[in-house]
Design a protein around this motif. Structure first.
Motif, mmCIF file in Angstrom:
data_model
loop_
_atom_site.group_PDB
_atom_site.id
_atom_site.type_symbol
_atom_site.label_atom_id
_atom_site.label_comp_id
_atom_site.label_asym_id
_atom_site.label_seq_id
_atom_site.Cartn_x
_atom_site.Cartn_y
_atom_site.Cartn_z
ATOM 1 N N LEU A 707 4.359 -4.777 -13.038
ATOM 2 C CA LEU A 707 5.303 -5.754 -12.495
ATOM 3 C C LEU A 707 4.643 -6.664 -11.471
ATOM 4 C CD1 LEU A 707 8.351 -3.359 -12.092
ATOM 5 C CD2 LEU A 707 8.207 -5.310 -13.652
ATOM 6 N N LEU A 708 3.744 -6.102 -10.681
ATOM 7 C CA LEU A 708 3.053 -6.880 -9.636
ATOM 8 C C LEU A 708 1.552 -6.643 -9.763
ATOM 9 C CD1 LEU A 708 5.390 -6.267 -6.553
ATOM 10 C CD2 LEU A 708 5.232 -8.325 -7.947
ATOM 11 N N PRO A 709 0.943 -7.221 -10.787
ATOM 12 C CA PRO A 709 -0.478 -6.930 -11.039
ATOM 13 C C PRO A 709 -1.405 -7.445 -9.955
ATOM 14 C CG PRO A 709 0.313 -8.687 -12.475
ATOM 15 C CD PRO A 709 1.520 -8.118 -11.793
ATOM 16 N N ASP A 710 -0.954 -8.380 -9.159
ATOM 17 C CA ASP A 710 -1.801 -8.939 -8.113
ATOM 18 C C ASP A 710 -1.499 -8.343 -6.746
ATOM 19 O OD1 ASP A 710 -3.034 -10.636 -9.964
ATOM 20 O OD2 ASP A 710 -1.438 -12.116 -9.765
ATOM 21 N N SER A 711 -0.858 -7.178 -6.732
ATOM 22 C CA SER A 711 -0.523 -6.536 -5.459
ATOM 23 C C SER A 711 -1.645 -5.594 -5.029
ATOM 24 C CB SER A 711 0.785 -5.748 -5.592
ATOM 25 O OG SER A 711 0.959 -4.901 -4.471
ATOM 26 N N PRO A 712 -2.343 -5.906 -3.935
ATOM 27 C CA PRO A 712 -3.383 -4.984 -3.463
ATOM 28 C C PRO A 712 -2.786 -3.667 -2.986
ATOM 29 C CG PRO A 712 -3.031 -6.746 -1.873
ATOM 30 C CD PRO A 712 -2.239 -7.107 -3.087
ATOM 31 N N TRP A 713 -1.561 -3.727 -2.441
ATOM 32 C CA TRP A 713 -0.916 -2.505 -1.943
ATOM 33 C C TRP A 713 -0.683 -1.495 -3.064
ATOM 34 C CZ3 TRP A 713 4.237 -0.793 -2.881
ATOM 35 C CH2 TRP A 713 4.587 0.353 -2.144
ATOM 36 N N ILE A 714 -0.133 -1.967 -4.196
ATOM 37 C CA ILE A 714 0.145 -1.034 -5.297
ATOM 38 C C ILE A 714 -1.161 -0.494 -5.874
ATOM 39 C CG2 ILE A 714 1.156 -0.816 -7.588
ATOM 40 C CD1 ILE A 714 3.272 -2.817 -6.758
ATOM 41 N N ALA A 715 -2.185 -1.351 -5.986
ATOM 42 C CA ALA A 715 -3.479 -0.866 -6.479
ATOM 43 C C ALA A 715 -4.011 0.231 -5.569
ATOM 44 C CB ALA A 715 -4.466 -2.023 -6.559
ATOM 45 N N CYS A 716 -3.847 0.053 -4.262
ATOM 46 C CA CYS A 716 -4.336 1.052 -3.319
ATOM 47 C C CYS A 716 -3.538 2.351 -3.433
ATOM 48 C CB CYS A 716 -4.259 0.495 -1.903
ATOM 49 S SG CYS A 716 -5.064 1.521 -0.663
ATOM 50 N N VAL A 717 -2.206 2.245 -3.539
ATOM 51 C CA VAL A 717 -1.379 3.446 -3.682
ATOM 52 C C VAL A 717 -1.743 4.191 -4.963
ATOM 53 C CG1 VAL A 717 0.980 4.260 -4.050
ATOM 54 C CG2 VAL A 717 0.521 2.551 -2.292
ATOM 55 N N ARG A 718 -1.973 3.437 -6.029
ATOM 56 C CA ARG A 718 -2.365 4.083 -7.281
ATOM 57 C C ARG A 718 -3.723 4.773 -7.126
ATOM 58 N NH1 ARG A 718 -4.796 3.402 -12.197
ATOM 59 N NH2 ARG A 718 -3.602 4.174 -13.990
ATOM 60 N N GLY A 719 -4.631 4.119 -6.398
ATOM 61 C CA GLY A 719 -5.920 4.752 -6.132
ATOM 62 C C GLY A 719 -5.762 6.046 -5.359
ATOM 63 N N ASP A 720 -4.858 6.058 -4.365
ATOM 64 C CA ASP A 720 -4.613 7.283 -3.599
ATOM 65 C C ASP A 720 -4.112 8.403 -4.509
ATOM 66 O OD1 ASP A 720 -5.399 5.994 -1.313
ATOM 67 O OD2 ASP A 720 -3.366 5.578 -0.607
ATOM 68 N N ALA A 721 -3.221 8.033 -5.450
ATOM 69 C CA ALA A 721 -2.700 9.051 -6.369
ATOM 70 C C ALA A 721 -3.828 9.646 -7.213
ATOM 71 C CB ALA A 721 -1.625 8.439 -7.259
ATOM 72 N N LEU A 722 -4.723 8.786 -7.683
ATOM 73 C CA LEU A 722 -5.849 9.277 -8.477
ATOM 74 C C LEU A 722 -6.789 10.135 -7.623
ATOM 75 C CD1 LEU A 722 -6.522 5.964 -10.423
ATOM 76 C CD2 LEU A 722 -5.804 8.128 -11.458
ATOM 77 N N ARG A 723 -7.021 9.714 -6.383
ATOM 78 C CA ARG A 723 -7.891 10.499 -5.496
ATOM 79 C C ARG A 723 -7.291 11.871 -5.239
ATOM 80 N NH1 ARG A 723 -7.478 10.678 -0.139
ATOM 81 N NH2 ARG A 723 -6.331 8.714 -0.059
ATOM 82 N N ASN A 724 -5.980 11.923 -4.966
ATOM 83 C CA ASN A 724 -5.327 13.206 -4.698
ATOM 84 C C ASN A 724 -5.336 14.114 -5.924
ATOM 85 O OD1 ASN A 724 -4.763 12.526 -2.035
ATOM 86 N ND2 ASN A 724 -2.808 11.563 -2.565
ATOM 87 N N ALA A 725 -5.471 13.492 -7.116
ATOM 88 C CA ALA A 725 -5.555 14.278 -8.342
ATOM 89 C C ALA A 725 -7.000 14.651 -8.679
ATOM 90 C CB ALA A 725 -4.926 13.498 -9.507
ATOM 91 N N GLY A 726 -7.926 14.322 -7.773
ATOM 92 C CA GLY A 726 -9.328 14.668 -8.000
ATOM 93 C C GLY A 726 -10.054 13.712 -8.917
ATOM 94 N N ARG A 727 -9.501 12.534 -9.153
ATOM 95 C CA ARG A 727 -10.099 11.565 -10.076
ATOM 96 C C ARG A 727 -10.701 10.408 -9.263
ATOM 97 N NH1 ARG A 727 -4.948 11.064 -14.056
ATOM 98 N NH2 ARG A 727 -6.167 9.338 -14.959
ATOM 99 N N ASP A 728 -11.737 10.720 -8.488
ATOM 100 C CA ASP A 728 -12.256 9.764 -7.508
ATOM 101 C C ASP A 728 -12.929 8.553 -8.139
ATOM 102 O OD1 ASP A 728 -11.854 10.782 -4.636
ATOM 103 O OD2 ASP A 728 -12.512 12.585 -5.692
ATOM 104 N N GLU A 729 -13.601 8.719 -9.263
ATOM 105 C CA GLU A 729 -14.243 7.566 -9.903
ATOM 106 C C GLU A 729 -13.183 6.527 -10.302
ATOM 107 O OE1 GLU A 729 -17.219 6.740 -10.072
ATOM 108 O OE2 GLU A 729 -18.461 8.543 -9.855
ATOM 109 N N GLU A 730 -12.073 7.003 -10.893
ATOM 110 C CA GLU A 730 -10.999 6.092 -11.261
ATOM 111 C C GLU A 730 -10.344 5.496 -10.016
ATOM 112 O OE1 GLU A 730 -8.404 7.635 -14.590
ATOM 113 O OE2 GLU A 730 -9.646 9.411 -14.206
ATOM 114 N N ALA A 731 -10.239 6.306 -8.974
ATOM 115 C CA ALA A 731 -9.658 5.817 -7.724
ATOM 116 C C ALA A 731 -10.479 4.662 -7.167
ATOM 117 C CB ALA A 731 -9.550 6.944 -6.708
ATOM 118 N N LEU A 732 -11.811 4.797 -7.217
ATOM 119 C CA LEU A 732 -12.671 3.731 -6.709
ATOM 120 C C LEU A 732 -12.416 2.414 -7.424
ATOM 121 C CD1 LEU A 732 -16.124 5.518 -6.200
ATOM 122 C CD2 LEU A 732 -14.615 4.581 -4.428
ATOM 123 N N ALA A 733 -12.172 2.482 -8.727
ATOM 124 C CA ALA A 733 -11.888 1.249 -9.475
ATOM 125 C C ALA A 733 -10.631 0.565 -8.948
ATOM 126 C CB ALA A 733 -11.743 1.566 -10.966
#
Length: 799
Positions: A707-733
């Motif tokens: 819905l908001l592909p240009d939102s840095p906030w949502i990208a960051c929150v999604r990265g946090d979710a991936l990091r908390n799931a142990g998926r750090d390489e994907e989180a970095l992206a």
């Protein structure tokens, strides 16, 4: 098999299509341009047609559109029926779809803008029930300032300098919460060009590969240039919004030449097409095409019309055969237009129907005042007159003809003029009341249909009544129009100008001119002019004051905003609006106790007001008073079950109390009401996280990101979710994506540092965390992560 050659008759018929005669040089230049590839230095990307009313600009534009389509071009036609750049882009989308080329991705973004417009404005302004929390309001303002999108600054102002941005960035990063998701909604509404234009350009790039040319026509440019000219210039001459395909040609048509201060550097890539009256040869050609060839008749038509294409065409349609048929040379333009219509009923209907600015069947019945069994045939006849055009689903007289007819009626019978104008005002007023029936007054200004009816009622009242009687009522309406933003306010003020001209009232004209000048500075200044001249009644004064408070709050002038609210209270001590708005400002100042006290008073003055209850619930939630917040939010959703923002807020409150099931239920309800509520989606993702359902958490965040592909906030929150799931390489992206959008996003730098540390890349992690702390020096989470990295770097390696 060889293609059969066209006959002479067929070619001549095509050239005479739709009765178009003349402007041969202009048409030839346009055809030649379509024969040149875009890379040819002779090719022009822009044609600007200009000339006085009645010279045939629209006729030429329509002919050029037909020429373009014959060459296989995809075309779009836009005129003054649009009131903003997003509406212009929407018109293009409709035109493309009508030719079998849908732009679905853009249409989805456009739908999101339409659905979120009022909700997103509410985050900044607090006008809608979904008033912002104080943290959100601060965060949004900082983000908008950092992107150069402060309301009133215009859509293409550059970003502020780094120092100024850093000052805003601190508050922005501190304010990150679930509610902060509305920042992108605010950007979408207050500067939709920034979001929608790149999406449209992407679609044009795809379309450009399927057609030889895309030709965009902007007619009546003098009306749309105030909001569209800067946007068109930026889109054509810079890559700020993306790239425009080379096989796009733009045609504009208006009364004035292009703004040389802006477009001078583009002169080598455009063709200027000034239109004056027909040459004698062109006028004679049009008359001959209509069978008017008798020299005395032709000479008289040329003398009377001065070659003005509209008048030549109108007189030619009557096919006079004798100079006496044309009438006395001293006859008015109106008498010439209607000279050959012998039926007095039709003549009367044609004159009467000039009174409304636009006609549909209902307005026609009201103004024509004919028996029902006659109306359909009469309306069809009227729409077939050469000076009556079609705009969307309505008929509209050409400006030159209508102005002449209005002057004739006003001067011939002032009392008859006033009587008919009053009747039209009454009809529009009655339709307006039907539209408003059973609805709260606070909702009406947001209703476009109600506004249109109110606007036309206002116009006819200004024409019917003396200025001293009509102006106070209408200026109060200008105040109401300001609640919906500058586009709506400008339409109201333009109506004052038009009514002043049509009724020949200098007082009305002067108000319109002065308010247009004030609106150039902004809504705040226009409201100040209304208040300064002391012409508003009490309710309008209060509304003007609270709207000025809204504008000052957007500028972070909290002291001024409070002063405006208190001026409103002086005018009306029982105005709940004044207390409500002062509460919003006090909450911005972190004075929640005073804000809640103001909302208590607002509720006393306006019991069971869902907007007030929602705001108080939000502020109590911000204070951590979850029980009291739930009481307010329970009442808000009970009073207004379709109030999606209140359901979302209650869900977030339930989550804060650890009631995951109830939070889930409320957030589901919010998303049932609005499946694209990003705040509700991101809030529900936290519920999934706490339940250990990481796939569902990511699914909600994926939806939010779509819905908001240009939102840095949502990208960051999604990265946090991936990091908390142990998926750090994907989180970095995801963090990298957030930083591409906003390189100074402190949280993305900090979270990136945490993932790098998890991957054992401690040197890079330290650099990322240092950058986060450089942006926000007192960032506790980043400080803790940096300490951990330093310990890891100082620890001896394990044997």
């Amino acid at each position: 098999m060889a293609r059969a050659r066209r006959s002479m008759q067929e070619l001549i018929g095509r050239r005479r299509r739709a009765g178009f005669v003349g402007r041969g040089d202009e048409r030839a230049a346009f055809r030649q341009n379509l024969d040149l590839p875009p890379e040819d230095e002779r090719h022009r990307f822009l044609f600007h047609i200009h000339g006085n009313a009645g010279v045939g600009k629209t006729f030429l534009v329509r002919e050029l559109e037909q020429i373009a389509r014959e060459r296989g071009a995809l075309t779009a036609y836009v005129d003054e029926g649009v009131g903003s750049v997003p509406e212009a882009m929407a018109a293009m989308s409709r035109e493309f779809a009508g030719q079998g080329h849908e732009v679905k991705k853009f249409d989805r973004a456009l739908a999101a803008w339409r659905e979120r417009r009022h909700e997103a404005e509410a985050v900044v302004a607090g006008l809608e029930p979904e008033g912002p929390s104080p943290v959100t309001a601060t965060a949004v303002r900082a983000g908008l300032a950092g992107l150069g999108l402060i309301p009133g600054a215009g859509p293409f102002v550059g970003a502020v300098d780094a120092t100024q941005f850093a000052q805003y960035a601190d508050r922005l990063r501190r304010g990150l919460s679930a509610r902060f998701a509305s920042q992108d909604d605010v950007q979408l509404v207050l500067s939709p060009e920034q979001v929608l234009t790149p999406k449209l350009l992407d679609e044009l790039a795809d379309l450009a590969s399927t057609v030889p040319w895309i030709v965009l026509f902007f007619d009546t440019y003098e009306r749309i240039a105030p909001f569209a000219d800067a946007w068109l210039y930026e889109t054509m001459t810079t890559d700020r919004h993306g790239t425009l395909p080379a096989n796009v040609v733009v045609v504009t048509a208006g009364q004035r030449p292009f703004d040389t201060a802006r477009w001078a550097g583009f002169a080598d890539f455009m063709t200027d097409v000034p239109l004056g009256p027909f040459t004698e040869a062109e006028a004679r050609g049009l008359l001959a095409d209509r069978g008017v060839v008798a020299e005395p008749v032709v000479a008289e038509v040329l003398r009377l019309t001065g070659g003005l294409p509209l008048l030549v065409s109108t007189l030619a349609e009557q096919r006079p055969t004798d100079p006496d048929d044309i009438g006395d040379p001293s006859a008015t333009a109106v008498e010439r237009f209607l000279k050959w219509e012998p039926d007095p009923v039709r003549r009367g209907v044609a004159l009467a129907c000039a009174l409304p600015r636009r006609l549909d069947a209902d307005v026609f019945r009201a103004v024509a005042e004919r028996p029902e069994d006659e109306t359909e045939a009469l309306y069809d006849w009227l729409r077939g007159l050469p000076f009556v055009g079609e705009r969307s689903d309505r008929a509209q007289y050409h400006d030159v003809v209508r102005a002449s007819m209005l002057r004739l009626q006003r001067r011939r019978s002032p009392r008859g003029w006033a009587r008919r104008q009053r009747r039209l005002a009454e009809e529009f007023g009655r339709w307006q009341e039907e539209t408003a029936a059973g609805r709260p007054a606070d909702e009406l200004w947001a209703d476009a249909q109600w506004r249109e009816l109110r606007l036309e009622e206002s116009y006819h009242m200004l024409c019917a009544l003396p200025a001293r009687e009509a102006l106070p009522l209408l200026l109060g309406d200008v105040t109401g129009a300001c609640t919906e933003g500058e586009v709506v306010a400008r339409r109201w003020v333009q109506t004052l100008v038009e009514a002043g001209e049509d009724a020949d009232s200098e007082a009305v004209r002067a108000w319109g001119r002065d308010l247009l000048g004030a609106l150039e500075e902004g809504i705040f200044e226009a409201l100040g002019l209304l208040l300064h001249r002391g012409c508003l009644d009490t309710s309008a004064q209060v509304l003007a004051r609270v709207m000025r408070a809204r504008e000052l709050r957007r500028r972070s002038d909290y002291e001024g905003a409070v002063a405006e609210c208190e001026h409103a209270m002086e005018a009306d001590a029982d105005s709940w609006h004044a207390y409500y708005w002062r509460a919003l400002v006090r909450a911005d100042l972190r004075d929640h106790e005073s804000a809640v006290a103001d909302l208590d008073r607002a509720e006393e003055l306006s019991p069971d007001n869902a907007r007030v209850l929602y705001a108080r619930g939000e502020y109590r939630r911000e204070q951590g008073l979850y029980g009291a917040a739930l009481g307010d939010l329970d009442r808000a959703v009970a009073l207004q079950p379709g109030y999606g923002g209140a359901w979302a807020s209650r869900g977030v409150t339930q989550y804060a109390l650890g009631r995951l099931d109830r939070a889930h239920s409320d957030l589901d309800r919010a998303l049932d009401l609005d499946p694209e509520d990003v705040w509700a989606l991101t809030s529900r993702s936290r519920v999934w996280r706490d339940r250990g359902e990481h796939d569902r958490q990511l699914a909600d965040l994926d939806r939010a990101l779509r819905l908001l592909p240009d939102s840095p906030w949502i990208a960051c929150v999604r990265g946090d979710a991936l990091r908390n799931a142990g998926r750090d390489e994907e989180a970095l992206a995801e963090y990298d994506r957030a930083l591409r959008i906003n390189p100074d996003y402190a949280s993305a730098h900090a979270s990136r540092g945490a993932s790098l540390a998890n991957l054992g890349r401690h040197g890079e992690a330290l650099a990322a965390l240092d950058r986060a702390l450089e942006l926000v020096p007192d960032y506790p989470w980043a400080m803790d992560r940096r300490t951990e990295v330093l310990l890891a770097l100082s620890s001896p390696p394990r044997s």
